[in-house]
Design a protein around this motif. Sequence first.
Motif, PDB file in Angstrom:
ATOM      1  N   LEU A 244       0.858  -1.173   0.000  1.00 34.00           N
ATOM      2  CA  LEU A 244       0.000   0.000   0.000  1.00 34.00           C
ATOM      3  C   LEU A 244       0.901   1.232   0.000  1.00 34.00           C
ATOM      4  O   LEU A 244       1.499   1.569   1.016  1.00 34.00           O
ATOM      5  N   ALA A 245       1.018   1.897  -1.144  1.00 37.49           N
ATOM      6  CA  ALA A 245       1.921   3.041  -1.278  1.00 37.49           C
ATOM      7  C   ALA A 245       1.294   4.275  -0.645  1.00 37.49           C
ATOM      8  O   ALA A 245       0.130   4.585  -0.881  1.00 37.49           O
ATOM      9  N   GLU A 246       2.081   4.995   0.144  1.00 34.84           N
ATOM     10  CA  GLU A 246       1.613   6.226   0.784  1.00 34.84           C
ATOM     11  C   GLU A 246       2.121   7.431   0.000  1.00 34.84           C
ATOM     12  O   GLU A 246       3.308   7.522  -0.324  1.00 34.84           O
ATOM     13  N   THR A 247       1.220   8.360  -0.291  1.00 37.23           N
ATOM     14  CA  THR A 247       1.605   9.619  -0.915  1.00 37.23           C
ATOM     15  C   THR A 247       1.967  10.610   0.178  1.00 37.23           C
ATOM     16  O   THR A 247       1.199  10.814   1.121  1.00 37.23           O
ATOM     17  N   VAL A 248       3.137  11.215   0.059  1.00 42.98           N
ATOM     18  CA  VAL A 248       3.561  12.269   0.983  1.00 42.98           C
ATOM     19  C   VAL A 248       3.561  13.577   0.213  1.00 42.98           C
ATOM     20  O   VAL A 248       4.347  13.758  -0.728  1.00 42.98           O
ATOM     21  N   PHE A 249       2.656  14.482   0.594  1.00 44.09           N
ATOM     22  CA  PHE A 249       2.478  15.747  -0.121  1.00 44.09           C
ATOM     23  C   PHE A 249       3.089  16.898   0.662  1.00 44.09           C
ATOM     24  O   PHE A 249       2.789  17.090   1.844  1.00 44.09           O
ATOM     25  N   LEU A 250       3.944  17.659  -0.010  1.00 39.51           N
ATOM     26  CA  LEU A 250       4.549  18.851   0.567  1.00 39.51           C
ATOM     27  C   LEU A 250       4.001  20.065  -0.176  1.00 39.51           C
ATOM     28  O   LEU A 250       4.402  20.322  -1.320  1.00 39.51           O
ATOM     29  N   PRO A 251       3.077  20.800   0.423  1.00 38.34           N
ATOM     30  CA  PRO A 251       2.534  21.980  -0.257  1.00 38.34           C
ATOM     31  C   PRO A 251       3.590  23.071  -0.368  1.00 38.34           C
ATOM     32  O   PRO A 251       4.502  23.172   0.460  1.00 38.34           O
ATOM     33  N   VAL A 252       3.450  23.910  -1.387  1.00 33.70           N
ATOM     34  CA  VAL A 252       4.311  25.087  -1.526  1.00 33.70           C
ATOM     35  C   VAL A 252       3.531  26.146  -2.290  1.00 33.70           C
ATOM     36  O   VAL A 252       2.818  25.845  -3.244  1.00 33.70           O
ATOM     37  N   ASP A 253       3.626  27.379  -1.834  1.00 38.20           N
ATOM     38  CA  ASP A 253       2.955  28.461  -2.544  1.00 38.20           C
ATOM     39  C   ASP A 253       3.887  29.016  -3.617  1.00 38.20           C
ATOM     40  O   ASP A 253       5.092  28.758  -3.625  1.00 38.20           O
ATOM     41  N   ARG A 254       3.314  29.816  -4.498  1.00 35.86           N
ATOM     42  CA  ARG A 254       4.066  30.309  -5.649  1.00 35.86           C
ATOM     43  C   ARG A 254       5.291  31.125  -5.218  1.00 35.86           C
ATOM     44  O   ARG A 254       6.399  30.937  -5.736  1.00 35.86           O
ATOM     45  N   GLY A 255       5.107  32.024  -4.260  1.00 41.60           N
ATOM     46  CA  GLY A 255       6.215  32.878  -3.828  1.00 41.60           C
ATOM     47  C   GLY A 255       7.359  32.092  -3.235  1.00 41.60           C
ATOM     48  O   GLY A 255       8.537  32.369  -3.522  1.00 41.60           O
ATOM     49  N   THR A 256       7.041  31.107  -2.392  1.00 36.88           N
ATOM     50  CA  THR A 256       8.092  30.291  -1.775  1.00 36.88           C
ATOM     51  C   THR A 256       8.822  29.469  -2.827  1.00 36.88           C
ATOM     52  O   THR A 256      10.057  29.355  -2.810  1.00 36.88           O
ATOM     53  N   ALA A 257       8.062  28.882  -3.754  1.00 40.21           N
ATOM     54  CA  ALA A 257       8.688  28.082  -4.811  1.00 40.21           C
ATOM     55  C   ALA A 257       9.638  28.934  -5.645  1.00 40.21           C
ATOM     56  O   ALA A 257      10.764  28.520  -5.946  1.00 40.21           O
ATOM     57  N   LEU A 258       9.200  30.123  -6.025  1.00 37.42           N
ATOM     58  CA  LEU A 258      10.055  31.005  -6.818  1.00 37.42           C
ATOM     59  C   LEU A 258      11.329  31.364  -6.056  1.00 37.42           C
ATOM     60  O   LEU A 258      12.441  31.323  -6.617  1.00 37.42           O
ATOM     61  N   ALA A 259      11.192  31.701  -4.789  1.00 41.52           N
ATOM     62  CA  ALA A 259      12.361  32.094  -4.004  1.00 41.52           C
ATOM     63  C   ALA A 259      13.358  30.952  -3.884  1.00 41.52           C
ATOM     64  O   ALA A 259      14.576  31.164  -3.989  1.00 41.52           O
ATOM     65  N   ARG A 260      12.867  29.755  -3.676  1.00 46.80           N
ATOM     66  CA  ARG A 260      13.758  28.605  -3.526  1.00 46.80           C
ATOM     67  C   ARG A 260      14.463  28.261  -4.831  1.00 46.80           C
ATOM     68  O   ARG A 260      15.669  27.999  -4.854  1.00 46.80           O
TER      69      ARG A 260
END
Length: 294
Positions: A96-112
């Motif tokens: 049974l595979a578990e999905t691990v979701f890491l949310p990120v908003d647009r501003g944080t993604a761009l900065a990283r």
Amino acid sequence: MAVVLMCGATGAGKSTYARNLEAAGWLRLSFDVETWRHGFRSPDVPQDVLVEIEQDLREQLVEAVIEGEDVVVDFSFSTRALRDAYRALAAEIGVLAETVFLPVDRGTALARVRTRTGSGPDDLQLSDEQVVAHVDGFEVPTFAEHPLRVRDGDLELRHAVVADIEILLAFWAISAENAARPADEARPVAQLLARDPAAIIVAEQAGEIVGCVVACWDGWRANLYRLAVHPQQRGRGVGSRLLDQAERRLAALGATRMCAMVLDENDPGVALWRSAGYAPQGEWSRWVKPVVLH
């Protein structure tokens, strides 16, 4: 054996999470690592190469699980269809595979992503336009997908499992304020999880359950029960985050209206439900009858 599907838009921190599992002995399967090994230094990879790489990674996944290894699949898993496909692949080999979701908003993604230097497969440089397209086009998983774990700030939200039942009973005794209800028992909770393993969502902090909600869907009605937060954790938004995830699950399953059980004298609870857009339905009363077996 365990299989984890890393899920999140670019810049969410998936590879950092996956590398931590790799350091703990898991096999990490990564598209970016393989495209880099093939000599590609940007996301612009020919489709036939991508197909070849994915087929190879799928074979590695199956072989590793059969050999008893834990596997983390470090893709973006940006669509429900792709997540379903890999859950089905794992199920075929008994996992049974578990999905691990890491949310990120647009501003944080761009900065990283702007700090990347192109030094390796986990450091690929992307344009702002590519980042925005990936974040905005991401099909966010809901708790209608099972099993799911969501990293939400200092909390992790996940589906409850059978091993949680006794912990939940103790948690409800402290946190679920309704002395008029029948005492909780393990058997009906186990029956609920057997019928719908995705029905109970819990919030954890440092491995301890600090909140939960029961989001039931019978194919016709959507009902919410036991939205509860540990007394020491109240006022931090735990209940709001649980309710948001419960509503997303029920809407994804087809619900058009949510019904909640709210204790009249629970003022903090009433305030939470009102702030979330709920209102009492004055023309109805709840009628109950205890079951007495003769």
